[in-house]
Design an enzyme around this catalytic site. Structure first.
Site, PDB file in Angstrom:
ATOM      1  N   ASN A 176       0.818  -1.221   0.000  1.00 19.74           N
ATOM      2  CA  ASN A 176       0.000   0.000   0.000  1.00 19.74           C
ATOM      3  C   ASN A 176       0.851   1.270   0.000  1.00 19.74           C
ATOM      4  OD1 ASN A 176      -2.404  -1.585   0.215  1.00 19.74           O
ATOM      5  ND2 ASN A 176      -1.975  -1.824   2.407  1.00 19.74           N
ATOM      6  N   ARG A 177       2.066   1.150  -0.470  1.00 22.36           N
ATOM      7  CA  ARG A 177       3.018   2.261  -0.538  1.00 22.36           C
ATOM      8  C   ARG A 177       3.305   2.867   0.837  1.00 22.36           C
ATOM      9  NH1 ARG A 177       4.413   2.994  -5.524  1.00 22.36           N
ATOM     10  NH2 ARG A 177       5.579   4.877  -5.039  1.00 22.36           N
ATOM     11  N   LEU A 178       3.106   2.077   1.881  1.00 19.89           N
ATOM     12  CA  LEU A 178       3.463   2.509   3.232  1.00 19.89           C
ATOM     13  C   LEU A 178       4.893   2.048   3.516  1.00 19.89           C
ATOM     14  CD1 LEU A 178       0.124   1.710   5.101  1.00 19.89           C
ATOM     15  CD2 LEU A 178       0.903   3.900   4.165  1.00 19.89           C
TER      16      LEU A 178
END
Length: 200
Positions: A176-178
């Site tokens: 989640n692009r975290l």
């Protein structure tokens, strides 16, 4: 992937672990890194070079001191490095001061290079205008004849640079692009590193 939130550890050890993972998974040279320097007009320039050593001092690569990057580093001894390992989804950014390595260290590495690469270090006038490919091949043949049957010495204009880091940032890709960024900074070479975790 490594969770460092509670155990930040030693940035050099973490780099070596990341590099070991990259050498197992990357299809090409895991030691390829982008090197950024600054010219006399303050403009940055970047190119890919190969890491040839890392230890408690910092990160070592070798080049022609008379090339554009060599001249820029001798005039303004600061640099930035970037490793990007797509398969591992990891990246390392390094910033720091730059020093020439000693002649003994440059000599020792030069002796490990293939003979044709040793000859090429004499034949190539890096960053200089070349009239033709034939001119370069002619210089190579001339140097090969000069040292036929004997050891090729290291050119005086060729050797190593050491990047002594004041910043090492390890980036880990996450869902989640975290992503995670673990940043180690110190005010000067030799000082202890401080640690912080940053937003992606």
């Amino acid at each position: 992937m490594t969770d460092l939130a509670h155990h930040p550890g030693d940035p050099f050890a973490l780099f070596r672990a990341a590099f070991a993972r990259a050498t197992q998974h990357e299809p090409f040279e895991a030691n390829a890194m982008t090197l950024a320097t600054v010219g006399p007009d303050g403009a940055p320039s970047a190119r890919v070079v190969l890491l040839k050593g890392v230890d408690a001092r910092g990160f070592v690569f070798f080049t022609n001191y008379e090339s554009r990057k060599g001249r820029e580093l001798l005039a303004r001894p600061r640099a930035a490095l970037v490793f990007h390992w797509q398969q591992a989804q990891e990246q390392v950014r390094i910033e720091g001061d730059v020093e020439q390595v000693g002649a003994d260290e440059s000599d020792a590495y030069f002796r490990t290079r293939p003979r044709d690469s040793q000859i090429g270090a004499w034949a190539s006038l890096q960053s200089e205008t070349l009239d033709s490919r034939a001119a370069l091949e002619g210089r190579f043949a001339e140097v090969a004849r000069l040292y036929e049957g004997r050891e090729v010495p290291r050119p005086p204009h060729w050797g190593g640079f050491l990047v002594v880091p004041t910043l090492i940032e390890l980036w880990y890709g996450r869902a989640n692009r975290l992503h995670e960024r673990h940043i180690y900074e110190r005010p000067s070479p030799g000082a202890p590193f401080s640690y912080r975790m940053a937003f992606p």
